[in-house]
Design an enzyme around this catalytic site. Structure first.
Site, PDB file in Angstrom:
ATOM      1  N   ASN A 144       0.845  -1.197   0.000  1.00  0.00           N
ATOM      2  CA  ASN A 144       0.000   0.000   0.000  1.00  0.00           C
ATOM      3  C   ASN A 144       0.875   1.240   0.000  1.00  0.00           C
ATOM      4  O   ASN A 144       1.786   1.374   0.830  1.00  0.00           O
ATOM      5  CB  ASN A 144      -0.895   0.026   1.250  1.00  0.00           C
ATOM      6  CG  ASN A 144      -1.822   1.224   1.279  1.00  0.00           C
ATOM      7  OD1 ASN A 144      -2.787   1.278   0.532  1.00  0.00           O
ATOM      8  ND2 ASN A 144      -1.523   2.188   2.132  1.00  0.00           N
ATOM      9  N   GLU A 145       0.647   2.136  -0.956  1.00  0.00           N
ATOM     10  CA  GLU A 145       1.302   3.447  -0.981  1.00  0.00           C
ATOM     11  C   GLU A 145       2.798   3.356  -0.698  1.00  0.00           C
ATOM     12  O   GLU A 145       3.316   3.962   0.251  1.00  0.00           O
ATOM     13  CB  GLU A 145       0.630   4.394   0.008  1.00  0.00           C
ATOM     14  CG  GLU A 145      -0.797   4.730  -0.359  1.00  0.00           C
ATOM     15  CD  GLU A 145      -1.432   5.738   0.577  1.00  0.00           C
ATOM     16  OE1 GLU A 145      -2.393   6.401   0.166  1.00  0.00           O
ATOM     17  OE2 GLU A 145      -0.973   5.864   1.742  1.00  0.00           O
ATOM     18  N   GLU A 300      -8.204   5.342  -3.965  1.00  0.00           N
ATOM     19  CA  GLU A 300      -8.590   6.005  -2.716  1.00  0.00           C
ATOM     20  C   GLU A 300      -8.936   7.466  -2.968  1.00  0.00           C
ATOM     21  O   GLU A 300      -8.213   8.180  -3.675  1.00  0.00           O
ATOM     22  CB  GLU A 300      -7.460   5.954  -1.680  1.00  0.00           C
ATOM     23  CG  GLU A 300      -7.164   4.600  -1.093  1.00  0.00           C
ATOM     24  CD  GLU A 300      -6.103   4.680   0.012  1.00  0.00           C
ATOM     25  OE1 GLU A 300      -5.894   5.789   0.549  1.00  0.00           O
ATOM     26  OE2 GLU A 300      -5.491   3.649   0.325  1.00  0.00           O
ATOM     27  N   HIS A 351     -10.537  10.276   9.913  1.00  0.00           N
ATOM     28  CA  HIS A 351     -10.570  10.252   8.453  1.00  0.00           C
ATOM     29  C   HIS A 351     -11.936   9.715   8.049  1.00  0.00           C
ATOM     30  O   HIS A 351     -12.363   8.662   8.499  1.00  0.00           O
ATOM     31  CB  HIS A 351      -9.453   9.341   7.923  1.00  0.00           C
ATOM     32  CG  HIS A 351      -9.274   9.393   6.439  1.00  0.00           C
ATOM     33  ND1 HIS A 351     -10.244   9.005   5.548  1.00  0.00           N
ATOM     34  CD2 HIS A 351      -8.217   9.784   5.687  1.00  0.00           C
ATOM     35  CE1 HIS A 351      -9.794   9.150   4.316  1.00  0.00           C
ATOM     36  NE2 HIS A 351      -8.573   9.628   4.373  1.00  0.00           N
TER      37      HIS A 351
END
Length: 719
Positions: A144-145, A300, A351
């Site tokens: 991820n990322e 995302e 978030h």
């Protein structure tokens, strides 16, 4: 999958079984078709070293599949578990000061750790064996990322890997010394073991070493990903992705893209920033370029506010749907969010999620359901492509080189005053504001399909790009090169004999001096009392302390364009960057005036002596060299936004480029995908549009000419 994918990142390990079962029902209600699963689940997938618990995951995949929801299955390696850090602390990253970072966050791994890679590949194999051919798994998601928090490590294992990488790149220690210019400051190496990562040092690092370290660190991360990808490929033929982050500075996505089957992106524009709409366009065009024109996936975005900015604003009413459709307008075939259910605890508690803390009573939930319904109505758009005749060229390694070059616009934190890809973003925005569809491509691209090509501040000299640009110009393209370009070679060594390197012959000019302004932070002005006291220094003029230079022109085409834009455009200006350029092979320009040329190169615009350009008065700011049926323009300044808009209009006229849809009101963007016209009203006012003919897919109504577009809303017209 059919249609436009819609969904988000689901983290069911944070919730009980009843909540998860209810969430699948909510997903169906919201029109969710794709869920990312397992991204941060390593501790649940392998609670003890070598013991894999995959049954809970299998049960959820089965239930999602039965509900008609596909899975983008992550291999779970994004966030190593506590037992890894406790048992194998050598897998943790080390910062530039030699501090080994601890557990309790995420991405706490050393990209060069063979042991970490071994453990990650073992988990990946267990996942791929179990789910490689599951009918509900339509795609794999690695980690991820990458690089979001950890893009380098300064431990000894990384140092050894760096030395090996250097030997494979250069062949010999002598070649490394030559590439890095180690004769400077007595840095010459006599043993490969003497070379260390660029840890904390007393003062400036060697720019060439820094550039190679960044290349190595990117390579180390990419190879970590490739090893996990190859494990999956042994057990599954489903497409593989990992999520990018726009033009993230620490990972070279141009090198990563060919390693993946699907390009996906994470994007979080600030709703409080009026540039948010352009950020969507910029990132979308970058992703489309990385996918070579094929549709890409938004992995995302936030349904509302994020939690990581100092202040976090929610999206405005209508903006969630508008921005989702805007991403489709720039080539996305899927709209996913982080995350499905807003977390109750942890670093991302605040978030936003598709299911927020307040549940189904929240306006966010209503937006989520509305967006899911809207995307179903846009299913026929899936698979269509965009056609652009304009391109902006970007290069990660050039940005790294400019940051590390220590002048003339560098800063202590390694990012110059323009920011990463600042010039490219600026020219892309000028084209976007003009309504011109634009691709964002790399220095190794084929330019034959483009009629306007902007090369903004590509700092490294690439002879093969210069040749490709020449072919495009000879065919009739307008090629625009902006400063500072081709300033250094691939090892960050200065181009000698005049900057511009292999582009000098193409542009017909060379750069003999950088004449940048410092801005007010390094200058000083005196009030009346001080001026009286400072008899000598109070009389010293410092034009370099200003932020701008005035630009004028005698060129008829440019003057006509200025008249079309209006009185405000008569005041052409640049920012702080300025260069002294002369025709290639000559020492000066031969006078002023329209049609003036020297060795065939025209001076289109010049410094008029206003602002900080006093010492540059009369010097060329914009040149034109006719090459074949086209032209090559060189901008020796960083034109401001208004000046860029004038120049884009002139170049578009030369290239015979028209806006996607002409004469749109302020705030309205138009893009087109193979017969589908996207009209996006980013403003707070309803607007009237004429000439709209076709079926609006969102409302199902026929457009017969005149339509009204509400604030922060969109039309998608099938024509």
């Amino acid at each position: 999958m059919e249609g436009i994918a819609y969904g988000g990142d689901w983290n069911p390990e944070q919730w009980d079984r009843d909540t998860n079962l209810r969430d699948i029902e909510r997903m169906v209600e919201a029109g969710v078709t794709l869920i990312s699963l397992g991204i941060f689940s390593w501790a649940s997938l392998e609670p003890e070293e070598g013991h894999y618990d995959l049954d809970w995951l299998a049960d959820l995949i089965d239930q999602l599949h039965n509900a008609g929801i596909s899975v983008d299955l992550a291999n779970g390696t994004a966030s190593p578990p506590a037992w890894m850090a406790q048992r194998y602390p050598q897998t943790l990253p080390v910062d530039a000061r030699g501090v080994r970072l601890g557990f309790g966050s995420r991405q706490q791994y050393n990209p060069s750790s063979a042991l970490f890679s071994q453990k990650a590949c073992a988990l990946t194999e267990a996942m791929a064996r179990r789910f490689g051919d599951h009918p509900g798994v339509v795609m794999w998601h690695i980690s991820n990322e990458y690089g979001c928090h950890t893009w380098e490590s300064f431990d000894e294992e990384s140092a050894q890997a760096f030395r090996q990488w250097l030997l494979e790149r250069y062949g010999t220690l002598e070649a490394i010394n030559h590439a890095w210019g180690t004769a400077f400051w007595s840095q010459t190496y006599t043993d490969i073991a003497q070379i260390q990562p660029p840890r904390a040092m007393p003062t400036f690092h060697n720019p060439s070493q820094m550039l190679d370290w960044r290349r190595f660190s990117d390579w180390a991360l990419r190879n970590l990903m490739i090893r996990e990808r190859d494990v999956i490929r042994r057990y599954s033929d489903r497409p593989i992705t990992t999520n990018f982050m726009g033009t993230f500075p620490f990972v070279n996505y141009r090198a990563w893209a060919p390693c993946l089957d699907v390009i996906s992106d994470d994007s979080y524009p600030d709703p409080a920033d009026p540039q948010g709409a352009h950020e969507i366009a910029w990132q979308g065009d970058v992703m489309r370029g990385l996918s070579e024109g094929a549709p890409w996936l938004l992995m995302e975005q936030a349904p509302g506010a994020v939690q990581w900015r100092p202040q976090n604003s929610p999206k405005r009413p209508g903006q969630f749907l508008l921005w989702s459709i805007a991403r489709m307008a720039h080539g996305a075939d899927g709209i996913l969010q982080f995350q499905w259910r807003q977390s109750a605890k942890g670093s991302e508690t605040f978030h936003s999620g598709m299911v927020p803390h307040s549940g189904e009573e929240s306006p966010i939930w209503r937006d989520v359901v509305e967006t899911g319904q809207a995307l179903k109505r846009l299913s026929s758009v899936a698979g269509s492509r965009m056609t652009s005749r304009a391109a902006v060229v970007i290069d990660w390694e050039s940005e790294w080189a400019r940051d590390f070059a220590l002048g003339p616009i560098s800063s202590e934190n390694g990012a110059d005053s323009w920011g990463f890809f600042g010039p490219a973003r600026a020219w892309h925005q000028s084209l976007w504001e003009a309504g011109i569809a634009t691709d964002v491509v790399g220095v190794d691209n084929d330019f034959t399909s483009y009629d306007l090509i902007v090369v903004p501040a590509v700092f490294i000299d690439y002879p093969q790009m210069a040749q490709a640009l020449r072919v495009a110009a000879e065919r009739g393209a307008q090629v625009v090169i902006t400063a500072p370009s081709a300033v250094v070679d691939s090892q960050c060594g200065a181009i000698l004999g005049g900057y511009l390197g292999s582009l000098a012959d193409l542009a017909g000019v060379k750069v003999v001096e950088h004449s940048t302004l410092t801005g007010p932070s390094q200058g000083r002005t005196y009030d009346a009392r001080e001026s009286t006291a400072y008899r000598i220094s109070g009389a010293v003029e410092t034009p370099a302390a200003l932020n701008w230079c005035g630009i004028d022109t005698d060129n008829e085409a440019l003057k006509r364009t200025i008249e079309l834009v209006g009185d405000a455009a008569k005041d052409l200006r640049s920012g702080r960057w300025a260069e002294k350029i002369v025709p290639a092979g000559e020492h000066e320009w031969r006078g002023l005036g329209e049609g003036n040329s020297s060795a065939g190169v025209e001076r289109v615009a010049y410094f008029d002596g206003r602002g900080g350009g006093v010492d540059l008065a009369g010097a060329c700011a914009l040149s034109r060299n006719r090459v074949g049926q086209g032209s090559v323009w060189y901008a020796a300044v960083d034109f401001d936004a208004l000046s860029r808009s004038v120049l884009v209009r002139m170049w578009a006229s030369y290239a015979r480029l028209l806006p996607v849809f002409p004469d749109l009101p302020r705030g309205v963007e138009a893009q087109e995908r193979e017969g589908f016209l996207f009209l996006l009203n980013h403003s707070d006012r309803a607007v009237e549009l004429s000439g709209i003919v076709g079926k609006d897919l969102l409302s199902g109504s026929e457009c017969t000419g005149h339509v009204v577009l509400a604030p922060r809303s969109a039309l998608v017209v099938e024509r």
